[in-house]
Scaffold this motif. Structure first.
Motif, PDB file in Angstrom:
ATOM      1  N   ALA A 270       0.878  -1.180   0.000  1.00 52.61           N
ATOM      2  CA  ALA A 270       0.000   0.000   0.000  1.00 52.61           C
ATOM      3  C   ALA A 270       0.908   1.221   0.000  1.00 52.61           C
ATOM      4  N   ARG A 271       0.734   2.066  -1.010  1.00 52.45           N
ATOM      5  CA  ARG A 271       1.657   3.198  -1.170  1.00 52.45           C
ATOM      6  C   ARG A 271       1.096   4.468  -0.530  1.00 52.45           C
ATOM      7  N   PRO A 272       1.963   5.349  -0.046  1.00 58.07           N
ATOM      8  CA  PRO A 272       1.494   6.610   0.531  1.00 58.07           C
ATOM      9  C   PRO A 272       0.693   7.411  -0.487  1.00 58.07           C
TER      10      PRO A 272
ATOM     11  N   ARG B 211       6.384  -4.611   6.720  1.00 58.16           N
ATOM     12  CA  ARG B 211       7.232  -3.431   6.913  1.00 58.16           C
ATOM     13  C   ARG B 211       6.386  -2.175   6.768  1.00 58.16           C
ATOM     14  N   VAL B 212       6.575  -1.257   7.723  1.00 54.56           N
ATOM     15  CA  VAL B 212       5.896   0.041   7.673  1.00 54.56           C
ATOM     16  C   VAL B 212       6.968   1.106   7.501  1.00 54.56           C
ATOM     17  N   ALA B 213       6.883   1.850   6.419  1.00 56.28           N
ATOM     18  CA  ALA B 213       7.898   2.859   6.090  1.00 56.28           C
ATOM     19  C   ALA B 213       9.298   2.252   6.206  1.00 56.28           C
ATOM     20  N   GLY B 214       9.426   1.026   5.764  1.00 57.82           N
ATOM     21  CA  GLY B 214      10.733   0.363   5.735  1.00 57.82           C
ATOM     22  C   GLY B 214      11.117  -0.342   7.024  1.00 57.82           C
ATOM     23  N   VAL B 215      10.316  -0.221   8.084  1.00 60.60           N
ATOM     24  CA  VAL B 215      10.659  -0.832   9.370  1.00 60.60           C
ATOM     25  C   VAL B 215       9.848  -2.118   9.561  1.00 60.60           C
TER      26      VAL B 215
ATOM     27  N   VAL C 138       3.410  -2.035  17.845  1.00 59.19           N
ATOM     28  CA  VAL C 138       3.195  -1.881  16.398  1.00 59.19           C
ATOM     29  C   VAL C 138       2.666  -0.483  16.022  1.00 59.19           C
ATOM     30  N   PRO C 139       1.618   0.029  16.713  1.00 60.23           N
ATOM     31  CA  PRO C 139       1.079   1.331  16.285  1.00 60.23           C
ATOM     32  C   PRO C 139       2.075   2.471  16.372  1.00 60.23           C
ATOM     33  N   GLY C 140       3.051   2.354  17.237  1.00 55.46           N
ATOM     34  CA  GLY C 140       4.070   3.406  17.344  1.00 55.46           C
ATOM     35  C   GLY C 140       4.862   3.596  16.071  1.00 55.46           C
ATOM     36  N   HIS C 141       4.832   2.605  15.184  1.00 55.22           N
ATOM     37  CA  HIS C 141       5.553   2.721  13.911  1.00 55.22           C
ATOM     38  C   HIS C 141       4.693   3.342  12.822  1.00 55.22           C
ATOM     39  N   GLY C 142       3.500   3.808  13.171  1.00 54.55           N
ATOM     40  CA  GLY C 142       2.700   4.551  12.203  1.00 54.55           C
ATOM     41  C   GLY C 142       1.542   3.788  11.613  1.00 54.55           C
ATOM     42  N   LEU C 143       1.145   2.721  12.285  1.00 52.31           N
ATOM     43  CA  LEU C 143       0.002   1.921  11.820  1.00 52.31           C
ATOM     44  C   LEU C 143      -1.212   2.201  12.686  1.00 52.31           C
ATOM     45  N   ALA C 144      -2.336   2.455  12.059  1.00 50.24           N
ATOM     46  CA  ALA C 144      -3.575   2.598  12.837  1.00 50.24           C
ATOM     47  C   ALA C 144      -4.641   1.723  12.208  1.00 50.24           C
ATOM     48  N   TRP C 145      -5.539   1.244  13.054  1.00 52.46           N
ATOM     49  CA  TRP C 145      -6.520   0.237  12.627  1.00 52.46           C
ATOM     50  C   TRP C 145      -7.915   0.665  13.050  1.00 52.46           C
ATOM     51  N   VAL C 146      -8.838   0.658  12.083  1.00 52.01           N
ATOM     52  CA  VAL C 146     -10.261   0.863  12.391  1.00 52.01           C
ATOM     53  C   VAL C 146     -10.931  -0.489  12.186  1.00 52.01           C
TER      54      VAL C 146
ATOM     55  N   GLU D 242      -1.858   9.799  14.198  1.00 52.23           N
ATOM     56  CA  GLU D 242      -1.126  10.367  13.042  1.00 52.23           C
ATOM     57  C   GLU D 242      -0.507   9.250  12.206  1.00 52.23           C
ATOM     58  N   PRO D 243      -1.310   8.346  11.699  1.00 55.60           N
ATOM     59  CA  PRO D 243      -0.737   7.161  11.050  1.00 55.60           C
ATOM     60  C   PRO D 243      -0.121   7.461   9.679  1.00 55.60           C
ATOM     61  N   LYS D 244       0.884   6.654   9.360  1.00 57.26           N
ATOM     62  CA  LYS D 244       1.403   6.647   7.991  1.00 57.26           C
ATOM     63  C   LYS D 244       0.566   5.676   7.165  1.00 57.26           C
ATOM     64  N   VAL D 245       0.096   4.640   7.830  1.00 55.16           N
ATOM     65  CA  VAL D 245      -0.748   3.629   7.175  1.00 55.16           C
ATOM     66  C   VAL D 245      -2.031   3.473   7.992  1.00 55.16           C
ATOM     67  N   LEU D 246      -3.173   3.623   7.331  1.00 57.21           N
ATOM     68  CA  LEU D 246      -4.450   3.486   8.022  1.00 57.21           C
ATOM     69  C   LEU D 246      -5.192   2.275   7.471  1.00 57.21           C
ATOM     70  N   LEU D 247      -5.517   1.338   8.363  1.00 57.09           N
ATOM     71  CA  LEU D 247      -6.265   0.139   7.968  1.00 57.09           C
ATOM     72  C   LEU D 247      -7.730   0.329   8.332  1.00 57.09           C
ATOM     73  N   LEU D 248      -8.598   0.281   7.337  1.00 58.05           N
ATOM     74  CA  LEU D 248     -10.040   0.463   7.569  1.00 58.05           C
ATOM     75  C   LEU D 248     -10.762  -0.827   7.182  1.00 58.05           C
ATOM     76  N   ASP D 249     -11.386  -1.464   8.158  1.00 63.66           N
ATOM     77  CA  ASP D 249     -12.059  -2.737   7.893  1.00 63.66           C
ATOM     78  C   ASP D 249     -13.568  -2.500   7.770  1.00 63.66           C
ATOM     79  N   GLU D 250     -14.035  -2.481   6.537  1.00 65.30           N
ATOM     80  CA  GLU D 250     -15.461  -2.272   6.220  1.00 65.30           C
ATOM     81  C   GLU D 250     -16.066  -1.070   6.965  1.00 65.30           C
ATOM     82  N   PRO D 251     -15.544   0.118   6.708  1.00 65.36           N
ATOM     83  CA  PRO D 251     -16.009   1.290   7.470  1.00 65.36           C
ATOM     84  C   PRO D 251     -17.410   1.746   7.092  1.00 65.36           C
ATOM     85  N   THR D 252     -17.906   1.366   5.916  1.00 65.94           N
ATOM     86  CA  THR D 252     -19.232   1.851   5.511  1.00 65.94           C
ATOM     87  C   THR D 252     -20.341   0.832   5.754  1.00 65.94           C
TER      88      THR D 252
END
Lengths: 293, 231
Positions: free
Chosen positions: B25-27, B59-63, B73-81, B149-159
């Motif tokens: 998943a690209r920015p 890997r998140v932003a290469g990490v 995990v979330p400290g590396h910029g991942l957030a999950w809905v 302030e995520p770099k990657v946001l995971l949205l699981d069926e938000p609608t």
């Protein structure tokens, strides 16, 4: 003495029981609410608090209040630390599996009890009250220390409530209580939270024991009744509900005081157990508990 | 850099659900994940967040984050809905947002940014989350994740289960996050929503990403929708 003063005395005795019970049960309720662990060893943490209070008051020189104050500080910390270690070494390794943790805390119960028997002995030993003041009413005199117990328990419960509802750590604990996985997804170290909660729960039992030990004496088997009554209180109040725990402790404590005085302590226990059965049948989540979270 | 997943396998105890997932998943892009029930979409989200043990690489932003304790995990910029929102129901809106912002020190500018995106939440800060409407709950679930302030946001069926006006609102929010450079990963079952929001679409089947195509190459009646989603 006529009926009115008798009733007043019964209610005052019941209030002391309720105060100590609310403290002990709030620890049990906190642990179950956040961790979903039924801590069968909770009564032994209570007993340990009383035994440590005896050791501390024996060792600390000077007036009785000095030893009591040191005991009030040392016993909860020591018992809390032991509980935290038990969480780290035992419960975490079981991944907090509900059935496995019940068995593990039963094992913990016997380990603590037998350790107390070995190092403390089988005798019941008194701890001096920190002060000897009596409230003289027109009909009877009443121990000022018992009133202090009620006041102290109320202060600790208020502090616990403020801690849970106003502090950041309390917020983290409440979030973990609702959803462990999602809490982790927001950076909450759930293992650390569980360790702290188990320690605080045990420390609350120890505070209750230190407060009651000048009235009841310390004994290595003294944890049974508080465990049973704490379970009764948290089931009636709703597991995990601090408000429900306090209300149920008042109901059980006051009714225990009145029924014990006018009828018999055994009848009080029978009625409390019957109340638990009725709650389980008609409102399994307890008076203030939530069915689905 | 965004999110790079290679050979990810994970499951529940002895049951393996993901079998070597490769995915990126690209920015500044919205990458949708589609697939039938049981294809492994939600399991993939959980495995990325470290909530399930797995092998391979995330890997998140290469990490590399696979194998870290879940709370790191979330400290590396991942957030999950998560699917179904999974709010802290008895907590207030403000408290939910505070939990969301714990790792970022609950900076006021982040809170202000989130409330600009969902102004309705600003009017309900003291309200208990469980008493919000379905759409407001979904807004809060997204807002809570954005407090990281995520770099990657995971949205699981938000609608899922929302009325059209709420869906449009969430679609706008997703569009804005894309414009801000967030890599958005969106699990979605509705073809229309996917075609409106996605830059790329990953089709999952049997625990793998079977096909990954540009959304521009997809039309409502495309073969992939019939083959991998059954619509």
């Amino acid at each position: 003495m006529s009926f009115g003063p008798f009733l007043l005395l019964a209610l005052m005795e019941g209030l002391v029981t309720a105060a100590v019970l609310a403290l002990a049960a709030s620890g049990l309720s906190l642990v179950f609410g956040v961790m979903r662990v039924v801590n069968v060893a909770h009564g032994e943490f209570y007993m340990l608090g009383a035994v440590i209070a005896w050791f501390v008051t024996t060792l600390v020189p000077g007036p009785a209040w000095a030893g009591f104050l040191v005991a009030l500080a040392v016993a909860p910390v020591a018992v809390g630390a032991l509980a935290a270690a038990a969480d780290r070494l035992v419960l975490r390794r079981l991944d907090y599996d509900p059935e496995a943790t019940i068995v593990a805390t039963i094992g913990l119960l016997y380990m603590i009890q037998q350790a107390a028997l070995s190092f403390y002995g089988p005798d019941a030993r008194p701890v001096a009250a920190p002060f000897d003041w009596r409230l003289q009413l027109p009909w009877f005199g009443y121990s000022g220390y018992k009133l202090f117990v009620v006041l102290a328990a109320a202060v600790v419960l208020l502090a616990l409530w403020l801690f849970m509802t106003r502090s950041k750590v309390g917020l983290v604990m409440r979030a973990t209580q609702v959803d462990r996985d999602v809490a982790q997804a927001f950076g909450i170290d759930v293992d650390l939270v569980y360790m702290a909660v188990f320690g605080i729960g045990a420390a609350l039992a120890a505070v209750a024991a230190v407060l009651i030990v000048p009235i009841q004496q310390a004994h290595y088997l003294m944890g049974h009744d508080p465990l049973l009554l704490s379970f009764i209180v948290v089931i009636i109040g709703g597991l995990g509900s601090l408000r429900g725990t306090v209300v149920a402790a008042l109901v059980i404590g006051l009714s225990d005081g009145v029924i014990s005085m006018f009828f018999s302590p055994t009848l009080a226990k029978i009625l409390a157990t019957l109340l638990v059965a009725l709650v389980l049948v008609f409102r399994p989540q307890g008076l203030f508990g939530v069915r689905d979270r | 850099m965004g999110l790079e997943i290679a050979g990810l396998s994970a499951g529940y105890g002895p049951v393996t659900v993901l079998r070597g997932v490769d995915f990126t998943a690209r920015p500044g892009e919205v990458t949708c994940i589609m697939g039938r029930n049981g294809a492994g979409k939600t399991t993939l989200m959980k495995a990325i967040m470290g909530l399930l043990p797995g092998t391979g690489s995330v890997r998140v932003a290469g990490v590399e984050v696979l194998g870290l304790p879940a709370h790191r995990v979330p400290g590396h910029g991942l957030a999950w809905v998560p699917q179904g929102r999974r709010l802290f129901g008895p907590l207030t809106v403000a408290e939910n947002l505070e939990i969301g912002g714990l790792l970022r020190g609950n900076r006021p500018e982040i809170r202000a940014h989130v409330l600009r995106l969902f102004p309705r939440l600003g009017e309900r800060l003291g309200q208990v989350a469980a008493t919000l409407s379905g759409g407001e709950q979904q807004m809060l679930a997204i807002a809570r994740a954005l407090c990281l302030e995520p770099k990657v946001l995971l949205l699981d069926e938000p609608t899922e289960g929302l009325q059209p006006s709420m869906i449009a609102l969430i679609r706008d929010a997703v569009g804005q996050l894309r414009a801000e450079g967030v890599a958005v990963v969106l699990v979605e079952q509705r073809v229309e929503a996917v075609l409106k929001m996605a830059d790329r679409v990953a089709f999952m089947a049997h625990g793998r990403v079977a096909e990954m195509v540009s959304a521009a190459d997809l039309a409502p009646g495309a073969r992939q929708f019939a083959e991998f989603v059954g619509v």
